[in-house]
Scaffold this active site. Sequence first.
Site, PDB file in Angstrom:
ATOM      1  N   CYS A 135     -17.238   5.935  -4.402  1.00 60.21           N
ATOM      2  CA  CYS A 135     -16.963   5.590  -3.015  1.00 60.21           C
ATOM      3  C   CYS A 135     -17.392   6.684  -2.052  1.00 60.21           C
ATOM      4  CB  CYS A 135     -15.476   5.271  -2.820  1.00 60.21           C
ATOM      5  SG  CYS A 135     -14.376   6.643  -3.192  1.00 60.21           S
ATOM      6  N   CYS A 178      -7.652  15.207  -5.945  1.00 56.65           N
ATOM      7  CA  CYS A 178      -8.765  14.759  -5.107  1.00 56.65           C
ATOM      8  C   CYS A 178      -8.149  14.139  -3.855  1.00 56.65           C
ATOM      9  CB  CYS A 178      -9.669  13.778  -5.864  1.00 56.65           C
ATOM     10  SG  CYS A 178      -8.865  12.227  -6.314  1.00 56.65           S
ATOM     11  N   ASP A 202       0.860  -1.182   0.000  1.00 55.57           N
ATOM     12  CA  ASP A 202       0.000   0.000   0.000  1.00 55.57           C
ATOM     13  C   ASP A 202       0.893   1.226   0.000  1.00 55.57           C
ATOM     14  OD1 ASP A 202      -2.167   1.823   0.264  1.00 55.57           O
ATOM     15  OD2 ASP A 202      -3.278   0.368   1.467  1.00 55.57           O
TER      16      ASP A 202
END
Length: 354
Positions: free
Chosen positions: A181, A317, A55
């Site tokens: 989402c 974003c 990640d």
Amino acid sequence: MESRYIRQTTLKDFGEAGQVKLAKGKVLVVGLGGLGLPVLQYLNAMGVGTLGLMDQDVVEVHNLQRQVLYAEHDVGKQKLDVVQQKLQEQNSSTNLQLHDSFLTKENALDIIKNYDVVVDATDNFPTRYLINDACVMLNKPFVYGALHGFEGHVSVFNHQNGPTYRCLYPKMPSAEEVPNCNENGVLGVVPGIIGTLQALEVVKILTGVGEVLSGKLLLFNGLDQLYSKISFKVNPLNKNIKKLQEFYETTDCGVISTLSAAAFQSVRESKSKIILIDVRTNREFDTNHLEEAMNIPLLELEGYVPPKWSMEVYLICQSGKRSEIAAKQLQQAYPNLTFYSILGGMNKMMALCP
């Protein structure tokens, strides 16, 4: 500590042989969010020998509702660092392999080849198709989990010549078909349930105990506490993948220009004026934003007529997903301008400039 795994080794159908198989196992978990955390915590506690953590996000306040390994004081920290520390505290004998990156076409094959099982703990279709194709090429099983509201799905793909992800979902959905989402939430406990079920499938794959969810999609409805299964078959054409696709994106996506957070920070420092559009919601923008940014939410971007810009336009974003959509939308409408989507979005920018 001989007694550490005694509750497992005394199981008739598991025994010492099952524990040895776990110790030899190598599992890659792609994504350290609501699904990845319970997978890692249980596999780590149960004695899986090698765990790969992958990640590149940071911990955010809104993660705490469902990503229960993280605490309030972890907000703003790299997820990889936090998870490594807490897993080491839980079981110091586990070999933790850290991959400080998102999964991409460039790194997928080199990373996945070193593991026995891949766990898809992501939240986007392009990465799932990339995982699938890489696992088919390398003959690796992968454990799938997905969330939506009060529901979840679990399955195992490419296990012992079983069906692949493309056998269940042949084509990637278009951007319009993908739930946003930020408009569709998830009940905090559901990722824990689905992630735990994924961990169970990994254990069954590694040890040979029980029946693996290959060729079956498990559906969980949290509101009614219902479980059901759907069977699906192999399409031989989906087993014949010889190379990765050139791009892994939703089907209507074109190629866009992107910029890393570090590169964009250099732009900010070197130019006296830049055009930066923050496409998050008004509420997100009010919570925190970059000083020079103007806020035009993605849902309001269609039909927006920009001034006569003569320079590059940067889009940001929270994580980089919505800015990609915005960049494609604007690039198509204004082909004479160049639009850059900032990779990692505010997550990466806040990590660079806390």
